[in-house]
Design a protein around this motif. Sequence first.
Motif, PDB file in Angstrom:
ATOM      1  N   CYS A  17       0.813  -1.214   0.000  1.00  0.00           N
ATOM      2  CA  CYS A  17       0.000   0.000   0.000  1.00  0.00           C
ATOM      3  C   CYS A  17       0.844   1.260   0.000  1.00  0.00           C
ATOM      4  O   CYS A  17       0.353   2.328  -0.325  1.00  0.00           O
ATOM      5  CB  CYS A  17      -0.938   0.009   1.198  1.00  0.00           C
ATOM      6  SG  CYS A  17      -2.203  -1.267   1.115  1.00  0.00           S
ATOM      7  N   THR A  18       2.111   1.154   0.386  1.00  0.00           N
ATOM      8  CA  THR A  18       2.970   2.335   0.412  1.00  0.00           C
ATOM      9  C   THR A  18       3.981   2.338  -0.726  1.00  0.00           C
ATOM     10  O   THR A  18       4.755   3.266  -0.857  1.00  0.00           O
ATOM     11  CB  THR A  18       3.714   2.449   1.765  1.00  0.00           C
ATOM     12  OG1 THR A  18       4.535   1.301   1.955  1.00  0.00           O
ATOM     13  CG2 THR A  18       2.735   2.603   2.912  1.00  0.00           C
ATOM     14  N   LYS A 101       4.491   8.047   2.740  1.00  0.00           N
ATOM     15  CA  LYS A 101       3.332   7.244   3.096  1.00  0.00           C
ATOM     16  C   LYS A 101       2.428   8.164   3.910  1.00  0.00           C
ATOM     17  O   LYS A 101       2.895   8.941   4.740  1.00  0.00           O
ATOM     18  CB  LYS A 101       3.729   5.999   3.884  1.00  0.00           C
ATOM     19  CG  LYS A 101       4.468   6.270   5.174  1.00  0.00           C
ATOM     20  CD  LYS A 101       4.868   4.987   5.861  1.00  0.00           C
ATOM     21  CE  LYS A 101       5.524   5.287   7.204  1.00  0.00           C
ATOM     22  NZ  LYS A 101       5.861   4.061   7.933  1.00  0.00           N
ATOM     23  N   GLY A 110      -1.066   4.731   3.011  1.00  0.00           N
ATOM     24  CA  GLY A 110      -1.089   4.571   1.562  1.00  0.00           C
ATOM     25  C   GLY A 110       0.039   5.367   0.947  1.00  0.00           C
ATOM     26  O   GLY A 110       0.568   6.300   1.560  1.00  0.00           O
ATOM     27  N   PRO A 130      -0.850   4.130  -4.460  1.00  0.00           N
ATOM     28  CA  PRO A 130      -0.119   2.873  -4.591  1.00  0.00           C
ATOM     29  C   PRO A 130      -0.366   2.135  -5.901  1.00  0.00           C
ATOM     30  O   PRO A 130       0.339   1.182  -6.213  1.00  0.00           O
ATOM     31  CB  PRO A 130      -0.642   2.050  -3.416  1.00  0.00           C
ATOM     32  CG  PRO A 130      -2.017   2.566  -3.188  1.00  0.00           C
ATOM     33  CD  PRO A 130      -1.941   4.035  -3.496  1.00  0.00           C
ATOM     34  N   ASP A 131      -1.363   2.562  -6.661  1.00  0.00           N
ATOM     35  CA  ASP A 131      -1.651   1.917  -7.940  1.00  0.00           C
ATOM     36  C   ASP A 131      -2.200   2.960  -8.901  1.00  0.00           C
ATOM     37  O   ASP A 131      -2.314   4.133  -8.556  1.00  0.00           O
ATOM     38  CB  ASP A 131      -2.613   0.728  -7.778  1.00  0.00           C
ATOM     39  CG  ASP A 131      -3.929   1.112  -7.127  1.00  0.00           C
ATOM     40  OD1 ASP A 131      -4.484   2.197  -7.454  1.00  0.00           O
ATOM     41  OD2 ASP A 131      -4.429   0.334  -6.300  1.00  0.00           O
TER      42      ASP A 131
END
Length: 180
Positions: A17-18, A101, A110, A130-131
Amino acid sequence: MYRYLLVFLVFGLLSACTSPPKGVQPVTGFELNRYLGKWYEIARLDHSFERGLSHIQANYSLRDDGGVKVINLGWDTEKGQWREAEGKAYFVDDKDTGHLKVSFFGPFYGAYVILALDKVNYQYALVSGPDRDYLWILARTPQLEKAVVDQLLDAAKSAGFATENLIWVDHSVTKAVKES
């Protein structure tokens, strides 16, 4: 044995997530003190925590623990009132890399990845999560010149983001703007 596997999986999910999206590199030569202050959200990919908001601003300041205090503010058009969220951010790696983060919900963090930045004047930035479902165009002013927007859109497209799905944030109603 299962306990170790569970800890490994949880750690893996939390660290993912980070992490930046695969193939996305954060800017280097980043200077936090120049990045602090007020930013206007120019455009974003849709997500639930900003849905229905306009006049979105973010304000970054130093925390006593060396992190960054994050105040996000947006005008809820349906309720006719301001919504505010306070978070905290910390560098993931070294302090000259634009990769932090951020947390608005307790221990869950995140990614905040700066993938493009005006390194001369710190007047605009392109930020991902993260995406590739999270993308923001930020600026020090409520509008950006078309040439700068085009440059940021090209960078986002090249990195694989769906720029055709961007939501362009309304900053036109000046009476609703909250001074912070």
